[in-house]
Design an enzyme around this catalytic site. Structure first.
Site, PDB file in Angstrom:
ATOM      1  N   LYS A 188       0.840  -1.209   0.000  1.00 18.39           N
ATOM      2  CA  LYS A 188       0.000   0.000   0.000  1.00 18.39           C
ATOM      3  C   LYS A 188       0.881   1.268   0.000  1.00 18.39           C
ATOM      4  CE  LYS A 188      -3.474  -2.813  -0.005  1.00 18.39           C
ATOM      5  NZ  LYS A 188      -4.310  -3.295   1.073  1.00 18.39           N
TER       6      LYS A 188
HETATM    7  C1  PLP Z   1      -5.267  -4.438   1.507  1.00 21.05           C
HETATM    8  C2  PLP Z   1      -6.726  -4.289   1.613  1.00 21.05           C
HETATM    9  C3  PLP Z   1      -7.443  -4.639   2.763  1.00 21.05           C
HETATM   10  C4  PLP Z   1      -6.851  -5.389   3.898  1.00 21.05           C
HETATM   11  O1  PLP Z   1      -5.733  -4.802   4.393  1.00 21.05           O
HETATM   12  P1  PLP Z   1      -4.812  -5.563   5.457  1.00 21.05           P
HETATM   13  O2  PLP Z   1      -4.061  -4.440   6.110  1.00 21.05           O
HETATM   14  O3  PLP Z   1      -3.930  -6.459   4.651  1.00 21.05           O
HETATM   15  O4  PLP Z   1      -5.681  -6.318   6.380  1.00 21.05           O
HETATM   16  C5  PLP Z   1      -8.798  -4.344   2.812  1.00 21.05           C
HETATM   17  N1  PLP Z   1      -9.415  -3.752   1.784  1.00 21.05           N
HETATM   18  C6  PLP Z   1      -8.761  -3.432   0.646  1.00 21.05           C
HETATM   19  C7  PLP Z   1      -9.511  -2.749  -0.432  1.00 21.05           C
HETATM   20  C8  PLP Z   1      -7.408  -3.707   0.523  1.00 21.05           C
HETATM   21  O5  PLP Z   1      -6.774  -3.417  -0.607  1.00 21.05           O
END
Ligand code: PLP
Length: 388
Positions: A188
């Site tokens: 991210k």
């Molecule tokens: C990455 C992601 C999540 C989950 O994130 P984590 O921190 O890995 O639990 C939830 N929603 C979306 C849209 C994502 O891209």
């Protein structure tokens, strides 16, 4: 191999983490609240609750909003499974709303029609999880208007959109959503290794999420049944979880946050160059909603399988053969075996399914170098030249 996404870690990040490792607290110390305040300041929220990951934050959001058995939560199929699973953790049902074919976020026309039908049938959703797909804010104003009309809670899954803005204001400031969720997974915009955060301008929701984050346990005498408690006592007031963020994660997050603008600038420059240098290929490039400024977590293109007869899989394979590993976002959630077993089937959400058949996420991350991007652009031109 050039991946579709990866983290950017510098010496300052490492120094901040090492500093915590030498300190008194590895968890439940001063750095997590410092990180929460810093993100709140940056995003214009009044409260922030840091969590072990964004999935945990989504679960806390649903739980704090009172989502439970008998309720239904809606999201769009073009997302990661966590956007839907959070409702299932609370015992609620899940339904989906097809995407806007231009922005790939939840479709306002489809949502409006579905809300009208649901209201007539007395089955309005308790909450809607709206996903800022690829880093582009969804149609927040329209969502807020529907929220006022139909009385659902709005959870903005901004896992892709840390640093994005909508109508000149930062995502997460609480103007539209009841709770906004960020992810700090390494792919991210910012990373804490694993990590997440729930932002809200509602003090009660923040307090509830903070309580549930740590077993439902409090040491605050004003909240306890036994106000004459001994100094070591704590009380469990609700069935909570251990969803805490560690000091190690928060130290990395604070250090990363200082480079958020640099990261966003780099991602936007990469997007601008793709926009320009891929424009003549038989692909649809990601269209930006004029109301928002994307954080560009992803750069998702659509490969036209139609008249040009080029298959997305062939493009994927050709890029892999050239040392580039793109990805695909997303396999529609309703087509996962778990959701099919709940009654969903192919054809239920045709826009998301059509989008999935053509989607390809090109390399997009702050550490992607100019030469690497040249390699990607050249590889795409070569690939289409060969396949056409
Ligand atoms: C990455 C992601 C999540 C989950 O994130 P984590 O921190 O890995 O639990 C939830 N929603 C979306 C849209 C994502 O891209």
């Amino acid at each position: 191999m050039i991946p579709y996404a990866r983290q950017s870690i510098d010496e300052e990040d490492i120094a901040r983490v090492v500093e915590v490792l030498r300190s008194d607290f590895l968890t439940q110390g001063p750095v997590v609240p410092e990180f929460e305040h810093a993100v709140s300041r940056r995003c214009g929220s009044t409260h922030a609750v840091a969590t072990s990951n964004a999935t945990a934050a989504l679960h806390l959001a649903c739980a704090a909003l009172g989502v439970g058995p008998g309720d239904t939560v809606w999201t769009s199929p073009n997302t990661f499974v966590a956007s839907a699973n959070c409702a299932r953790y609370c015992g609620a049902g899940v339904d989906f709303v097809d995407i806007d074919p231009a922005t790939f976020t939840i479709g306002i026309a489809a949502l409006t029609a579905k809300l009208e039908q649901a209201a007539a049938a007395g089955r309005s959703p308790k909450a809607i999880v709206a996903v800022d797909f690829a880093g582009q804010p969804c149609h927040l104003e329209a969502l807020a208007a529907l929220k006022d009309r139909y009385g659902f809670y709005l959870i903005e899954d901004a896992s892709h959109a840390v640093g994005a803005s909508y109508r000149g204001e930062p995502v997460g400031n609480g103007r539209y959503a009841d709770i906004t969720i960020f992810s700090f997974h390494p792919v991210k915009i910012l990373t804490t290794g694993e990590g997440g955060m729930a932002l809200t301008s509602n003090a009660n929701l923040a307090e509830r999420m903070a309580l549930l984050r740590s077993h439902g346990v409090t040491r605050d005498p004003s909240l306890m049944d036994n106000s004459a408690a001994e100094p070591w006592e704590y009380e469990q007031l609700a069935l909570g979880f251990n969803y805490r963020m560690t000091e190690i994660q928060a130290a990395l997050g604070l250090s990363q946050l200082a480079r958020l603008d640099t990261f966003l600038e780099r991602r936007r420059a990469i997007a601008a160059r793709y926009d320009c240098e891929l424009a003549d290929l038989p692909m649809t490039l990601p269209r930006q909603n004029a109301d928002g400024s994307s954080a560009y977590h992803l750069y998702p293109v659509r490969i036209h399988s139609g008249e040009a007869a080029i298959d997305r899989r062939d493009v994927y394979d050709a890029l892999v053969a050239r040392g580039i590993r793109p990805n695909v976002h997303y396999i529609p959630v309703h087509l996962q075996p778990y959701y099919r077993a709940l009654g969903f089937a192919p054809g239920d959400f045709p826009q998301a399914e059509a989008y999935y058949r053509e989607a390809l996420s090109l390399p997009m991350y702050a550490a992607l170098g100019d030469e690497e991007q040249t390699t990607v652009i050249q590889a795409l031109h070569d690939t289409f030249g060969e396949l056409q």
